[in-house]
Design a protein around this motif. Structure first.
Motif, short mmCIF file in Angstrom:
data_model
loop_
_atom_site.label_atom_id
_atom_site.label_comp_id
_atom_site.label_asym_id
_atom_site.label_seq_id
_atom_site.Cartn_x
_atom_site.Cartn_y
_atom_site.Cartn_z
N GLY A 55 0.83 -1.20 0.00
CA GLY A 55 0.00 0.00 0.00
C GLY A 55 0.86 1.24 0.00
O GLY A 55 2.04 1.19 0.37
N PRO A 56 0.33 2.37 -0.41
CA PRO A 56 1.10 3.62 -0.45
C PRO A 56 1.44 4.12 0.94
O PRO A 56 0.71 3.87 1.90
N LYS A 87 -8.14 -5.34 7.11
CA LYS A 87 -7.54 -4.27 7.90
C LYS A 87 -6.30 -3.71 7.21
O LYS A 87 -5.61 -4.41 6.47
N VAL A 88 -6.05 -2.43 7.47
CA VAL A 88 -4.82 -1.77 7.05
C VAL A 88 -3.89 -1.73 8.25
O VAL A 88 -4.28 -1.27 9.33
N ASP A 114 -4.15 -6.72 15.19
CA ASP A 114 -4.95 -6.65 13.97
C ASP A 114 -4.76 -7.91 13.13
O ASP A 114 -5.73 -8.48 12.60
N ILE A 115 -3.52 -8.35 12.99
CA ILE A 115 -3.23 -9.57 12.22
C ILE A 115 -3.91 -10.76 12.88
O ILE A 115 -4.56 -11.58 12.22
N ASP A 116 -3.78 -10.86 14.19
CA ASP A 116 -4.39 -11.97 14.93
C ASP A 116 -5.90 -11.98 14.76
O ASP A 116 -6.51 -13.04 14.54
N VAL A 137 -0.44 -3.50 3.95
CA VAL A 137 0.71 -2.97 4.68
C VAL A 137 1.26 -1.77 3.92
O VAL A 137 1.74 -1.90 2.79
N HIS A 138 1.18 -0.59 4.52
CA HIS A 138 1.76 0.60 3.89
C HIS A 138 3.27 0.43 3.74
O HIS A 138 3.93 -0.09 4.63
#
Length: 241
Positions: free
Chosen positions: A55-56, A89-90, A100-102, A119-120
């Motif tokens: 992601g940017p 999610k970002v 968030d990953i979990d 993932v930015h």
């Protein structure tokens, strides 16, 4: 694979064959958009694949300029995947990234559907905070247990109706495969002694050389013998359909 959809279909096949979560990594924009078709299929057929996309960075977002292969807005890809997954999610905060990953992975497993993490690019090398509960986790994922009281009531009612039936039949569905019940349904069929059919999606979930197996039930499109047997049944147990 020369094109992203091939990677998506490979991850889908891996998840189906192993009972684990398939994972794919794609670039933002072209890669993420090309992955839409296989992820939509995985969602409709309840296959857990995790899409991890770039992601940017924050500076690019502040500029507000069009990014390579960006759709209408920078967040458009995230909006798209929210429609195709059970959790998206970002990862833009190192303090909450681990949780968030979990959350995404556990939600995927419980729902047996795809998930999405973005993932930015300015976050890739950041050190994230990991709560002790995650560090101590043994890595096992499990499905939630049924309410014991409701389950017992359902078992009693089903057992009573089956014992009263004269010509029962059983149809096994794809959920028996998704919840890894291959051995259990064969054991159950042997004890019931009733003819067994499967839904279209569950073809192969029950051994096709088993003496009780009749074939695939597709409603009015079923083979004549299956239609006659279902029409004559005074009880049809649909399990995992």
């Amino acid at each position: 694979f020369s094109h992203e959809p091939g990677v998506g279909f490979a991850a889908d096949g891996y998840a189906r064959a192993t009972g684990r979560i398939g994972v794919v990594c794609v670039t933002y924009g072209a890669g993420g958009h090309n992955m839409v078709n296989p992820v939509a299929g995985s969602f409709s057929e309840r296959v857990p694949i995790l899409v991890i996309s770039g992601g940017p960075g924050e500076e690019e977002r502040k500029l507000g300029t069009l990014i390579h292969h960006q759709a209408r807005e920078i967040e458009s890809q995230l909006h798209i995947y929210r429609e195709l997954t059970c959790a998206a999610k970002v990862l833009d905060d190192p303090r909450t990234a681990a949780e968030d990953i979990d959350e995404v992975v556990r939600t995927m497993w419980v729902n047996q559907r795809p998930g999405y993490l973005e993932v930015h690019r300015d976050m890739v090398d950041r050190i994230i905070e990991v709560p002790p509960s995650l560090i101590e986790w043994d890595g096992r994922l499990s499905f939630p247990r049924s309410d014991e009281r409701k389950l017992a009531e359902a078992v009693r009612e089903t057992t009573t109706r089956f014992n009263q039936s004269k010509k029962p039949a059983v149809i096994f569905g794809i959920e028996t495969y998704r919840y890894r019940l291959a051995n259990e349904i064969v054991s159950l069929a042997d004890r019931l002694g009733a003819p067994v059919m499967t839904s279209v999606l569950a073809k192969g979930a029950f051994p096709m050389d088993h003496p009780l197996h009749m074939g695939v039930h597709i409603g009015p499109l079923s083979p004549p013998a299956i239609r006659r047997r279902i029409d004559a049944a005074d009880l049809v147990l649909n399990i995992g359909t």
